[in-house]
Design an enzyme around this catalytic site. Sequence first.
Site, short mmCIF file in Angstrom:
data_model
loop_
_atom_site.label_atom_id
_atom_site.label_comp_id
_atom_site.label_asym_id
_atom_site.label_seq_id
_atom_site.Cartn_x
_atom_site.Cartn_y
_atom_site.Cartn_z
N ASN A 38 37.02 -31.64 16.28
CA ASN A 38 37.62 -32.82 15.66
C ASN A 38 38.23 -33.76 16.70
OD1 ASN A 38 37.10 -32.32 12.92
ND2 ASN A 38 38.85 -30.96 12.73
N ASP A 60 35.25 -17.64 10.54
CA ASP A 60 36.13 -18.70 11.01
C ASP A 60 35.50 -19.42 12.19
OD1 ASP A 60 39.06 -19.74 10.72
OD2 ASP A 60 38.75 -19.50 12.87
N GLU A 79 38.62 -24.48 8.18
CA GLU A 79 37.36 -24.12 8.82
C GLU A 79 37.05 -22.65 8.61
OE1 GLU A 79 40.59 -24.01 12.07
OE2 GLU A 79 40.03 -25.38 10.48
#
Length: 218
Positions: free
Chosen positions: A88, A80, A123
């Site tokens: 982002n 992860d 993700e």
Amino acid sequence: MAGETHRSAAAAGAGRFVPVFPDVEMRQLAIAQKELTIVAATDSLTAVFNRGAFSMLVEAYLEQARSHSVASSGALLIVDADHFKSVNDRLGHDCGDQALKLIAKTIQDQLRGADIVGRIGGEEFAVFLPGADPSHTWLVAEAIRRRIREADFSPGGQPCPLSVSIGGVAFSGPTTYAEMFVVADKHLYRAKSNGRDQVSFEAATLSGFPNGDLMTVH
């Protein structure tokens, strides 16, 4: 009479369409079908398996293991990306997509031919290592963590260090994908809670997971 016979034959064939393809068209159709199958199994962004295809392949292996046609051992890792929302937010979703592609490629570079990787969430990636023992599992997980940490990710010339947390389980004995996922996810949570950018996994006999050996790597 001949005309009636012809009309009867035509009527019998009405409603039945039997396509006739030249060999070239048949080959093109087969290629197109194969490409559609690949697309259906592949994550469009990172080009690794999507969640459904990944879990199906792992379950197929485990089913064979339960029937003793393949080794009843291996490992599942969940990888992860740390603090991915900030990537982002700071750099935009296009840069976030580039980061995910880099992470997927880095994971793939650490794997053997039989190993598989899938994108199972935004993700989040999963890695299945068929036949792997705990020692090899640790080496792969740590290599993935370290390589991603060392990766040069500088979109637009702006350095943006990446890191991942990894949870996993190395199994021996009959198990299911769902059982493995519960244990690997528990260790992912532990790796995140302990500060991220680390590996946490256990080696266990998975019929009830009795007394597995916990290994945590920073």
